[in-house]
Design a protein around this motif. Sequence first.
Motif, PDB file in Angstrom:
ATOM      1  N   UNK A  94      37.616 -17.312  14.982  1.00  0.00           N
ATOM      2  CA  UNK A  94      36.454 -18.203  15.051  1.00  0.00           C
ATOM      3  C   UNK A  94      35.726 -18.253  13.715  1.00  0.00           C
ATOM      4  N   UNK A  95      35.550 -17.097  13.096  1.00  0.00           N
ATOM      5  CA  UNK A  95      34.859 -17.053  11.811  1.00  0.00           C
ATOM      6  C   UNK A  95      35.645 -17.793  10.737  1.00  0.00           C
ATOM      7  N   UNK A  96      36.957 -17.683  10.776  1.00  0.00           N
ATOM      8  CA  UNK A  96      37.798 -18.400   9.820  1.00  0.00           C
ATOM      9  C   UNK A  96      37.671 -19.909  10.016  1.00  0.00           C
ATOM     10  N   UNK A  97      37.605 -20.350  11.275  1.00  0.00           N
ATOM     11  CA  UNK A  97      37.442 -21.776  11.560  1.00  0.00           C
ATOM     12  C   UNK A  97      36.129 -22.284  10.981  1.00  0.00           C
ATOM     13  N   UNK A  98      35.060 -21.521  11.204  1.00  0.00           N
ATOM     14  CA  UNK A  98      33.751 -21.931  10.694  1.00  0.00           C
ATOM     15  C   UNK A  98      33.784 -22.044   9.181  1.00  0.00           C
ATOM     16  N   UNK A  99      34.361 -21.057   8.526  1.00  0.00           N
ATOM     17  CA  UNK A  99      34.415 -21.077   7.062  1.00  0.00           C
ATOM     18  C   UNK A  99      35.173 -22.295   6.545  1.00  0.00           C
ATOM     19  N   UNK A 142      34.754 -10.501  11.583  1.00  0.00           N
ATOM     20  CA  UNK A 142      34.007 -11.706  11.215  1.00  0.00           C
ATOM     21  C   UNK A 142      33.930 -11.866   9.705  1.00  0.00           C
ATOM     22  N   UNK A 143      33.708 -10.758   9.009  1.00  0.00           N
ATOM     23  CA  UNK A 143      33.638 -10.807   7.550  1.00  0.00           C
ATOM     24  C   UNK A 143      35.002 -11.131   6.941  1.00  0.00           C
ATOM     25  N   UNK A 144      36.046 -10.502   7.448  1.00  0.00           N
ATOM     26  CA  UNK A 144      37.389 -10.731   6.912  1.00  0.00           C
ATOM     27  C   UNK A 144      37.860 -12.146   7.205  1.00  0.00           C
ATOM     28  N   UNK A 145      37.531 -12.649   8.397  1.00  0.00           N
ATOM     29  CA  UNK A 145      37.975 -13.986   8.761  1.00  0.00           C
ATOM     30  C   UNK A 145      37.270 -15.082   7.988  1.00  0.00           C
ATOM     31  N   UNK A 146      35.995 -14.895   7.738  1.00  0.00           N
ATOM     32  CA  UNK A 146      35.199 -15.959   7.117  1.00  0.00           C
ATOM     33  C   UNK A 146      35.083 -15.840   5.612  1.00  0.00           C
ATOM     34  N   UNK A 147      35.105 -14.606   5.106  1.00  0.00           N
ATOM     35  CA  UNK A 147      34.821 -14.404   3.693  1.00  0.00           C
ATOM     36  C   UNK A 147      33.362 -14.622   3.353  1.00  0.00           C
ATOM     37  N   UNK A 148      32.527 -14.722   4.376  1.00  0.00           N
ATOM     38  CA  UNK A 148      31.091 -14.955   4.192  1.00  0.00           C
ATOM     39  C   UNK A 148      30.302 -13.694   4.542  1.00  0.00           C
ATOM     40  N   UNK A 149      29.051 -13.613   4.070  1.00  0.00           N
ATOM     41  CA  UNK A 149      28.207 -12.490   4.496  1.00  0.00           C
ATOM     42  C   UNK A 149      28.021 -12.504   6.010  1.00  0.00           C
ATOM     43  N   UNK A 150      27.958 -11.325   6.586  1.00  0.00           N
ATOM     44  CA  UNK A 150      27.754 -11.190   8.026  1.00  0.00           C
ATOM     45  C   UNK A 150      26.449 -10.426   8.270  1.00  0.00           C
TER      46      UNK A 150
END
Length: 333
Positions: A94-99, A142-150
Amino acid sequence: MTTPQPALTDPWELAGIRVPNRVLLAPLAGIGNWFVRLQAARHGAGMAYSEMVSSFAIHYGNEKTLTELLRVHPEEGPTALQLFGQDPEIMRSAAAYVAEHVPQVDVIDLNMGCPVPKVCKTGAGAAMLKDPDTAVAVARAAAEGSGKPVTVKLRSGSVPGDTSGVDLAHRLVAEAGVAAITFHPRSAKVHHAGVPDYDLAAELVASLPAPVILTGGLHTVAEVQAAYERTGAAAVMLARGSLGNPWLFEQLLGRRDDGPTAAEILAEWHWVIDRAEEHLGPERAGRYLRKFHPWYVDRLDGGKELHIALQQTHTVADARAVLAEHESTLLVT
């Protein structure tokens, strides 16, 4: 020598993201869509968090979730998208999709504080307080999937007297690299009842090597300022206190001293109605707005008759007609 606490108007950085002030909009379940966040930004909020979104719904491609709940307006300013879910691999997806598909999102926020039974019974929300290993795994994913701050929103514990939220906050920062903790110093069991334990929040602020954002029990300027000073938090997050009262952001940031006039409230109400129609169309928005109308009716002392009339509307046109009928009276209250 003690370093003076920054003013609420001072900018700060959250994992390298510049936030222009320290008054934020909380993730409001079922409410915090793009136009509610945009409203807060219009009135000065330094950053706004979305309503919580199911990681499972994103992973499995739920159409409403992807087209409505993930919508971000270009004028919102710094934005966090709040996800919930107890499965690390689903959260990673899910986090990767958002990113990839919602690049306007600056931060992924995780809800580990929701006390609602239908969320907790799945193992998500405040249930994570009892499963810290999974909580850490979900945050890391979540951090690994998105690459964004969590960031993570936590309650103080499951029941009054329980401080497991403090322990979990430390693990999330140390083991999952969480960039900040939003702390609601009430237990999950009491929901929004009782007095928040701001002393416990101050202890977390003093011991956590990451910013703590304070939320819970913040409804007035005096309450916010007192809690901010008492805890030493990095920022404050307005939740129910901002519903129908976006002017609270302006008051806390020194942009106005008094409350809004009747004309300002009515104009803001019409703005909300217009944005809801843009978001959902005239019929769905008409039903959706039934939860919004009471906030503005109460601010204008509109009375029981107006409350009832608006709850019986089915379309945006119906709501506008009721308002037009009562407008002259509302403007003199």
